[in-house]
Write a protein that holds these residues in place. Structure first.
Motif, PDB file in Angstrom:
ATOM      1  N   LYS A 126       0.836  -1.195   0.000  1.00  0.00           N
ATOM      2  CA  LYS A 126       0.000   0.000   0.000  1.00  0.00           C
ATOM      3  C   LYS A 126       0.875   1.252   0.000  1.00  0.00           C
ATOM      4  O   LYS A 126       0.466   2.307  -0.461  1.00  0.00           O
ATOM      5  CB  LYS A 126      -0.915  -0.006   1.222  1.00  0.00           C
ATOM      6  N   LYS A 127       2.078   1.113   0.557  1.00  0.00           N
ATOM      7  CA  LYS A 127       3.028   2.223   0.576  1.00  0.00           C
ATOM      8  C   LYS A 127       4.239   1.828  -0.252  1.00  0.00           C
ATOM      9  O   LYS A 127       4.297   0.736  -0.808  1.00  0.00           O
ATOM     10  CB  LYS A 127       3.432   2.558   2.013  1.00  0.00           C
ATOM     11  N   ASN A 128       5.225   2.702  -0.316  1.00  0.00           N
ATOM     12  CA  ASN A 128       6.427   2.415  -1.094  1.00  0.00           C
ATOM     13  C   ASN A 128       7.081   1.112  -0.645  1.00  0.00           C
ATOM     14  O   ASN A 128       7.145   0.828   0.559  1.00  0.00           O
ATOM     15  CB  ASN A 128       7.431   3.562  -0.952  1.00  0.00           C
ATOM     16  N   PRO A 129       7.607   0.301  -1.580  1.00  0.00           N
ATOM     17  CA  PRO A 129       8.246  -0.973  -1.232  1.00  0.00           C
ATOM     18  C   PRO A 129       9.356  -0.823  -0.200  1.00  0.00           C
ATOM     19  O   PRO A 129       9.527  -1.690   0.661  1.00  0.00           O
ATOM     20  CB  PRO A 129       8.790  -1.471  -2.569  1.00  0.00           C
ATOM     21  N   GLY A 130      10.111   0.272  -0.301  1.00  0.00           N
ATOM     22  CA  GLY A 130      11.195   0.480   0.643  1.00  0.00           C
ATOM     23  C   GLY A 130      10.727   0.633   2.072  1.00  0.00           C
ATOM     24  O   GLY A 130      11.518   0.536   3.006  1.00  0.00           O
ATOM     25  N   PHE A 131       9.423   0.854   2.259  1.00  0.00           N
ATOM     26  CA  PHE A 131       8.862   0.953   3.604  1.00  0.00           C
ATOM     27  C   PHE A 131       8.161  -0.329   4.019  1.00  0.00           C
ATOM     28  O   PHE A 131       8.340  -0.823   5.122  1.00  0.00           O
ATOM     29  CB  PHE A 131       7.867   2.125   3.677  1.00  0.00           C
ATOM     30  N   GLN A 140      12.421  -0.379  10.172  1.00  0.00           N
ATOM     31  CA  GLN A 140      12.488   0.554   9.055  1.00  0.00           C
ATOM     32  C   GLN A 140      11.234   0.512   8.197  1.00  0.00           C
ATOM     33  O   GLN A 140      11.192   1.096   7.132  1.00  0.00           O
ATOM     34  CB  GLN A 140      13.706   0.234   8.179  1.00  0.00           C
ATOM     35  N   GLY A 141      10.228  -0.202   8.639  1.00  0.00           N
ATOM     36  CA  GLY A 141       9.036  -0.297   7.817  1.00  0.00           C
ATOM     37  C   GLY A 141       7.921  -1.049   8.515  1.00  0.00           C
ATOM     38  O   GLY A 141       8.016  -1.388   9.693  1.00  0.00           O
ATOM     39  N   PHE A 147       6.684  -9.947   3.684  1.00  0.00           N
ATOM     40  CA  PHE A 147       7.896 -10.386   2.992  1.00  0.00           C
ATOM     41  C   PHE A 147       9.089 -10.474   3.942  1.00  0.00           C
ATOM     42  O   PHE A 147       9.991 -11.294   3.768  1.00  0.00           O
ATOM     43  CB  PHE A 147       8.218  -9.434   1.831  1.00  0.00           C
ATOM     44  N   SER A 148       9.125  -9.612   4.941  1.00  0.00           N
ATOM     45  CA  SER A 148      10.103  -9.681   6.030  1.00  0.00           C
ATOM     46  C   SER A 148      11.560  -9.618   5.561  1.00  0.00           C
ATOM     47  O   SER A 148      12.389 -10.475   5.909  1.00  0.00           O
ATOM     48  CB  SER A 148       9.894 -10.960   6.859  1.00  0.00           C
ATOM     49  N   ALA A 149      11.895  -8.601   4.779  1.00  0.00           N
ATOM     50  CA  ALA A 149      13.274  -8.441   4.300  1.00  0.00           C
ATOM     51  C   ALA A 149      14.228  -8.141   5.458  1.00  0.00           C
ATOM     52  O   ALA A 149      13.884  -7.429   6.396  1.00  0.00           O
ATOM     53  CB  ALA A 149      13.335  -7.298   3.284  1.00  0.00           C
ATOM     54  N   LEU A 150      15.438  -8.702   5.371  1.00  0.00           N
ATOM     55  CA  LEU A 150      16.482  -8.480   6.369  1.00  0.00           C
ATOM     56  C   LEU A 150      17.694  -7.830   5.699  1.00  0.00           C
ATOM     57  O   LEU A 150      18.081  -8.227   4.609  1.00  0.00           O
ATOM     58  CB  LEU A 150      16.911  -9.805   7.004  1.00  0.00           C
ATOM     59  N   ALA A 151      18.282  -6.863   6.367  1.00  0.00           N
ATOM     60  CA  ALA A 151      19.416  -6.128   5.785  1.00  0.00           C
ATOM     61  C   ALA A 151      20.719  -6.894   5.986  1.00  0.00           C
ATOM     62  O   ALA A 151      21.594  -6.497   6.743  1.00  0.00           O
ATOM     63  CB  ALA A 151      19.515  -4.734   6.413  1.00  0.00           C
ATOM     64  N   MET A 152      20.866  -7.984   5.253  1.00  0.00           N
ATOM     65  CA  MET A 152      22.053  -8.820   5.386  1.00  0.00           C
ATOM     66  C   MET A 152      23.202  -8.379   4.487  1.00  0.00           C
ATOM     67  O   MET A 152      24.294  -8.934   4.556  1.00  0.00           O
ATOM     68  CB  MET A 152      21.701 -10.279   5.096  1.00  0.00           C
ATOM     69  N   GLY A 153      22.953  -7.407   3.606  1.00  0.00           N
ATOM     70  CA  GLY A 153      24.029  -6.935   2.742  1.00  0.00           C
ATOM     71  C   GLY A 153      24.485  -8.005   1.765  1.00  0.00           C
ATOM     72  O   GLY A 153      23.685  -8.767   1.230  1.00  0.00           O
ATOM     73  N   ARG A 154      25.792  -8.097   1.571  1.00  0.00           N
ATOM     74  CA  ARG A 154      26.358  -9.048   0.609  1.00  0.00           C
ATOM     75  C   ARG A 154      27.689  -9.567   1.124  1.00  0.00           C
ATOM     76  O   ARG A 154      28.251  -9.023   2.079  1.00  0.00           O
ATOM     77  CB  ARG A 154      26.575  -8.360  -0.746  1.00  0.00           C
ATOM     78  N   TYR A 155      28.187 -10.622   0.483  1.00  0.00           N
ATOM     79  CA  TYR A 155      29.505 -11.152   0.819  1.00  0.00           C
ATOM     80  C   TYR A 155      30.420 -10.929  -0.376  1.00  0.00           C
ATOM     81  O   TYR A 155      30.158 -11.417  -1.479  1.00  0.00           O
ATOM     82  CB  TYR A 155      29.432 -12.641   1.153  1.00  0.00           C
ATOM     83  N   LYS A 187      17.932   0.724   3.443  1.00  0.00           N
ATOM     84  CA  LYS A 187      17.287   1.405   4.562  1.00  0.00           C
ATOM     85  C   LYS A 187      17.284   2.909   4.341  1.00  0.00           C
ATOM     86  O   LYS A 187      18.261   3.484   3.869  1.00  0.00           O
ATOM     87  CB  LYS A 187      18.013   1.091   5.863  1.00  0.00           C
ATOM     88  N   GLY A 188      16.171   3.526   4.717  1.00  0.00           N
ATOM     89  CA  GLY A 188      16.076   4.968   4.608  1.00  0.00           C
ATOM     90  C   GLY A 188      15.647   5.454   3.247  1.00  0.00           C
ATOM     91  O   GLY A 188      15.426   6.646   3.050  1.00  0.00           O
ATOM     92  N   GLU A 189      15.550   4.533   2.279  1.00  0.00           N
ATOM     93  CA  GLU A 189      15.097   4.905   0.940  1.00  0.00           C
ATOM     94  C   GLU A 189      13.810   4.150   0.638  1.00  0.00           C
ATOM     95  O   GLU A 189      13.753   2.935   0.780  1.00  0.00           O
ATOM     96  CB  GLU A 189      16.164   4.582  -0.108  1.00  0.00           C
ATOM     97  N   TYR A 190      12.789   4.851   0.211  1.00  0.00           N
ATOM     98  CA  TYR A 190      11.495   4.234   0.002  1.00  0.00           C
ATOM     99  C   TYR A 190      11.327   3.653  -1.398  1.00  0.00           C
ATOM    100  O   TYR A 190      10.224   3.522  -1.907  1.00  0.00           O
ATOM    101  CB  TYR A 190      10.388   5.249   0.288  1.00  0.00           C
ATOM    102  N   ALA A 191      12.424   3.315  -2.027  1.00  0.00           N
ATOM    103  CA  ALA A 191      12.375   2.720  -3.362  1.00  0.00           C
ATOM    104  C   ALA A 191      13.112   1.385  -3.352  1.00  0.00           C
ATOM    105  O   ALA A 191      13.898   1.106  -2.459  1.00  0.00           O
ATOM    106  CB  ALA A 191      12.998   3.665  -4.386  1.00  0.00           C
ATOM    107  N   SER A 192      12.837   0.576  -4.349  1.00  0.00           N
ATOM    108  CA  SER A 192      13.557  -0.681  -4.524  1.00  0.00           C
ATOM    109  C   SER A 192      13.999  -0.734  -5.974  1.00  0.00           C
ATOM    110  O   SER A 192      13.580   0.070  -6.801  1.00  0.00           O
ATOM    111  CB  SER A 192      12.636  -1.865  -4.207  1.00  0.00           C
TER     112      SER A 192
END
Length: 211
Positions: A126-131, A140-141, A147-155, A187-192
């Motif tokens: 209903k709101k921006n994906p980044g939220f 952060q949202g 969907f429960s995204a986690l900020a695991m970054g990358r290796y 995080k902090g950006e409401y876009a994907s």
């Protein structure tokens, strides 16, 4: 007069001792490390399945017309990478995988998502994906569609180091039959976005149920 001098010296030693004690206490407070928070793996309404390969239990969620894994893949493949310092360890938050392994990673009955699957999934927000896509653990949202995204970054394979942990989420996607793109959230950006993957990086995986 001599008694006055002795008293003054004693007083100065007490002051120095107290100051040293206070400094030590302040230093101890400054260097105190907070315990690492852990991800909740509670299964709601029995919406889960067991991966027959290793008996790992995965939650799932229906988003739009597709059924998604609610958890990052945790299958310990030969070339996967595990970050034990985030969210309770890889047995909770999942692993990082290289591009070469992707065709064989998803459990039976599940597949790698395509770029269009990520695009369709976001439309349920209903709101921006980044939220709306972030797990409540990230603060952060809303995680309104589960969907429960986690900020695991990358290796980063070049330097054998985890990067962007705590700020960025990446998920492998399949494009034109070859996995080469990743779905990205910051995080902090409401876009994907869907971005081209570097072969020198390993990312997390969410599988989607075959229909």
């Amino acid at each position: 007069m001599r008694l006055g001098m002795i008293a003054a010296m004693f007083l100065s030693l007490v002051v120095v001792g107290c100051s040293s004690k206070e400094s030590a206490e302040e230093k101890q407070v400054e260097t105190k490390v907070e315990p690492i928070a852990e991800i909740s793996m509670e299964v709601v309404n029995g919406e889960s399945f067991v991966d027959a390969r290793d008996n790992q239990v995965y939650r799932y969620v229906k988003i739009g017309n597709a059924t998604w894994m609610k958890d990052n893949l945790r299958f310990a493949s030969a070339n996967s990478f595990c970050n034990q310092e985030f969210g309770g360890g890889c047995n909770k938050v999942g692993r990082y995988y290289t591009i070469e392994e992707l065709p064989t990673l998803c459990p039976e009955g599940w597949r790698m998502p395509k770029s269009k699957d990520f695009t369709a999934m976001q439309k349920s927000c209903k709101k921006n994906p980044g939220f709306c896509l972030w797990h409540e653990f990230e603060k952060q949202g809303s995680d309104e569609i589960g969907f429960s995204a986690l900020a695991m970054g990358r290796y980063d394979l070049h330097v054998s180091k985890y990067s962007e942990v705590g700020t960025q989420a990446y998920f492998w996607s399949e494009s034109n039959g070859k996995a080469k793109d990743v779905f990205s959230l910051k995080k902090g950006e409401y876009a994907s976005s869907i971005v081209r993957a570097e072969k020198s990086d390993a990312f997390t995986v969410r599988c989607i149920k075959m229909e």
